[in-house]
Design a protein around this motif. Sequence first.
Motif, PDB file in Angstrom:
ATOM      1  N   ILE A   1       0.843  -1.198   0.000  1.00  0.00           N
ATOM      2  CA  ILE A   1       0.000   0.000   0.000  1.00  0.00           C
ATOM      3  C   ILE A   1       0.879   1.249   0.000  1.00  0.00           C
ATOM      4  O   ILE A   1       0.666   2.176  -0.774  1.00  0.00           O
ATOM      5  CB  ILE A   1      -0.951   0.017   1.209  1.00  0.00           C
ATOM      6  CG1 ILE A   1      -1.921  -1.147   1.114  1.00  0.00           C
ATOM      7  CG2 ILE A   1      -1.698   1.333   1.286  1.00  0.00           C
ATOM      8  CD1 ILE A   1      -2.811  -1.296   2.327  1.00  0.00           C
ATOM      9  N   SER A   2       1.896   1.254   0.903  1.00  0.00           N
ATOM     10  CA  SER A   2       2.785   2.417   0.969  1.00  0.00           C
ATOM     11  C   SER A   2       4.157   1.978   1.464  1.00  0.00           C
ATOM     12  O   SER A   2       4.317   0.921   2.064  1.00  0.00           O
ATOM     13  CB  SER A   2       2.207   3.492   1.894  1.00  0.00           C
ATOM     14  OG  SER A   2       2.147   3.020   3.224  1.00  0.00           O
ATOM     15  N   VAL A   3       5.145   2.844   1.204  1.00  0.00           N
ATOM     16  CA  VAL A   3       6.526   2.589   1.605  1.00  0.00           C
ATOM     17  C   VAL A   3       6.964   3.705   2.539  1.00  0.00           C
ATOM     18  O   VAL A   3       6.752   4.885   2.255  1.00  0.00           O
ATOM     19  CB  VAL A   3       7.462   2.550   0.370  1.00  0.00           C
ATOM     20  CG1 VAL A   3       8.897   2.262   0.777  1.00  0.00           C
ATOM     21  CG2 VAL A   3       6.963   1.545  -0.653  1.00  0.00           C
ATOM     22  N   SER A   4       7.568   3.316   3.670  1.00  0.00           N
ATOM     23  CA  SER A   4       8.095   4.307   4.625  1.00  0.00           C
ATOM     24  C   SER A   4       9.582   4.067   4.808  1.00  0.00           C
ATOM     25  O   SER A   4      10.019   2.925   4.954  1.00  0.00           O
ATOM     26  CB  SER A   4       7.396   4.178   5.977  1.00  0.00           C
ATOM     27  OG  SER A   4       6.017   4.379   5.849  1.00  0.00           O
ATOM     28  N   GLU A   5      10.354   5.174   4.820  1.00  0.00           N
ATOM     29  CA  GLU A   5      11.786   5.064   5.027  1.00  0.00           C
ATOM     30  C   GLU A   5      12.190   6.061   6.101  1.00  0.00           C
ATOM     31  O   GLU A   5      11.935   7.264   5.987  1.00  0.00           O
ATOM     32  CB  GLU A   5      12.516   5.353   3.715  1.00  0.00           C
ATOM     33  CG  GLU A   5      13.966   4.981   3.757  1.00  0.00           C
ATOM     34  CD  GLU A   5      14.613   5.090   2.382  1.00  0.00           C
ATOM     35  OE1 GLU A   5      15.857   5.180   2.365  1.00  0.00           O
ATOM     36  OE2 GLU A   5      13.906   5.112   1.375  1.00  0.00           O
ATOM     37  N   ALA A   6      12.784   5.516   7.168  1.00  0.00           N
ATOM     38  CA  ALA A   6      13.228   6.377   8.271  1.00  0.00           C
ATOM     39  C   ALA A   6      14.521   5.824   8.843  1.00  0.00           C
ATOM     40  O   ALA A   6      14.595   4.635   9.178  1.00  0.00           O
ATOM     41  CB  ALA A   6      12.157   6.447   9.350  1.00  0.00           C
ATOM     42  N   TRP A   7      15.528   6.689   8.992  1.00  0.00           N
ATOM     43  CA  TRP A   7      16.842   6.357   9.548  1.00  0.00           C
ATOM     44  C   TRP A   7      17.453   5.125   8.893  1.00  0.00           C
ATOM     45  O   TRP A   7      18.067   4.272   9.525  1.00  0.00           O
ATOM     46  CB  TRP A   7      16.759   6.146  11.068  1.00  0.00           C
ATOM     47  CG  TRP A   7      16.304   7.350  11.790  1.00  0.00           C
ATOM     48  CD1 TRP A   7      16.918   8.554  11.863  1.00  0.00           C
ATOM     49  CD2 TRP A   7      15.092   7.461  12.534  1.00  0.00           C
ATOM     50  NE1 TRP A   7      16.196   9.423  12.605  1.00  0.00           N
ATOM     51  CE2 TRP A   7      15.051   8.777  13.048  1.00  0.00           C
ATOM     52  CE3 TRP A   7      14.036   6.624  12.832  1.00  0.00           C
ATOM     53  CZ2 TRP A   7      14.025   9.256  13.826  1.00  0.00           C
ATOM     54  CZ3 TRP A   7      13.017   7.089  13.621  1.00  0.00           C
ATOM     55  CH2 TRP A   7      13.007   8.383  14.099  1.00  0.00           C
ATOM     56  N   GLY A   8      17.248   4.969   7.610  1.00  0.00           N
ATOM     57  CA  GLY A   8      17.858   3.863   6.870  1.00  0.00           C
ATOM     58  C   GLY A   8      17.059   2.568   6.904  1.00  0.00           C
ATOM     59  O   GLY A   8      17.474   1.578   6.314  1.00  0.00           O
ATOM     60  N   PHE A   9      15.941   2.561   7.610  1.00  0.00           N
ATOM     61  CA  PHE A   9      15.096   1.367   7.666  1.00  0.00           C
ATOM     62  C   PHE A   9      13.882   1.560   6.754  1.00  0.00           C
ATOM     63  O   PHE A   9      13.240   2.612   6.781  1.00  0.00           O
ATOM     64  CB  PHE A   9      14.616   1.098   9.089  1.00  0.00           C
ATOM     65  CG  PHE A   9      15.714   0.706  10.027  1.00  0.00           C
ATOM     66  CD1 PHE A   9      16.229  -0.576  10.017  1.00  0.00           C
ATOM     67  CD2 PHE A   9      16.230   1.635  10.920  1.00  0.00           C
ATOM     68  CE1 PHE A   9      17.247  -0.932  10.892  1.00  0.00           C
ATOM     69  CE2 PHE A   9      17.240   1.298  11.787  1.00  0.00           C
ATOM     70  CZ  PHE A   9      17.761   0.002  11.777  1.00  0.00           C
ATOM     71  N   VAL A  10      13.576   0.543   5.967  1.00  0.00           N
ATOM     72  CA  VAL A  10      12.433   0.598   5.064  1.00  0.00           C
ATOM     73  C   VAL A  10      11.346  -0.332   5.607  1.00  0.00           C
ATOM     74  O   VAL A  10      11.608  -1.472   5.970  1.00  0.00           O
ATOM     75  CB  VAL A  10      12.822   0.161   3.628  1.00  0.00           C
ATOM     76  CG1 VAL A  10      11.623   0.157   2.711  1.00  0.00           C
ATOM     77  CG2 VAL A  10      13.914   1.065   3.091  1.00  0.00           C
ATOM     78  N   SER A  11      10.137   0.212   5.679  1.00  0.00           N
ATOM     79  CA  SER A  11       9.000  -0.614   6.080  1.00  0.00           C
ATOM     80  C   SER A  11       7.871  -0.425   5.067  1.00  0.00           C
ATOM     81  O   SER A  11       7.798   0.591   4.384  1.00  0.00           O
ATOM     82  CB  SER A  11       8.523  -0.252   7.485  1.00  0.00           C
ATOM     83  OG  SER A  11       8.020   1.058   7.522  1.00  0.00           O
ATOM     84  N   TYR A  12       7.034  -1.417   4.986  1.00  0.00           N
ATOM     85  CA  TYR A  12       5.936  -1.401   4.023  1.00  0.00           C
ATOM     86  C   TYR A  12       4.609  -1.578   4.748  1.00  0.00           C
ATOM     87  O   TYR A  12       4.490  -2.383   5.663  1.00  0.00           O
ATOM     88  CB  TYR A  12       6.079  -2.547   3.016  1.00  0.00           C
ATOM     89  CG  TYR A  12       7.304  -2.436   2.151  1.00  0.00           C
ATOM     90  CD1 TYR A  12       7.288  -1.664   1.005  1.00  0.00           C
ATOM     91  CD2 TYR A  12       8.469  -3.129   2.461  1.00  0.00           C
ATOM     92  CE1 TYR A  12       8.406  -1.569   0.192  1.00  0.00           C
ATOM     93  CE2 TYR A  12       9.582  -3.042   1.667  1.00  0.00           C
ATOM     94  CZ  TYR A  12       9.549  -2.256   0.534  1.00  0.00           C
ATOM     95  OH  TYR A  12      10.654  -2.166  -0.264  1.00  0.00           O
TER      96      TYR A  12
END
Length: 157
Positions: free
Chosen positions: A20-31
């Motif tokens: 649904i969406s991609v999140s990237e924070a402090w080098g970590f990618v979550s979906y």
Amino acid sequence: MLNPGDYAYDKKNNERVQIISVSEAWGFVSYKVYNPVNHAVYKLFVDALSAISEGSPNEGYLRYVAMLLKIKNETSGGGLSKLSNGIIPLPHQRYVLGRAISNNNIRYILADEVGLGKTIEAGLIIKELKARGLVRRILVVCPTKVQPQVYKTTAFM
């Protein structure tokens, strides 16, 4: 990297999910993913997902579901096996077949009036049970005079 709208394989739940969406924070990618099986939306990290490529396990799953739907469609009409050439069962014989295969008990006694077609009923039931893989051995108890008829009826199986 997977993009929104792509499909991926959830390794934890062993299911196909849609991104649904991609999140990237402090080098970590979550979906954020959507699971169409249980209609759940949840987040997963990159290591919990694998990309779906051509020839993936989902192709086998789709073939499996298609085969199940084909079997369900055929059995919804009553029988899985086709009727033999030259035998056209009467309505009461079809009723006996439907009643015999409607439950999981595979031991039957066919006892009707003389001339109602118990041999044809038995042949239809035996053929259906064999087509479903529910029987390996069958015992037919009948008078000596009926043995050639039983052999002829069951020979088409």
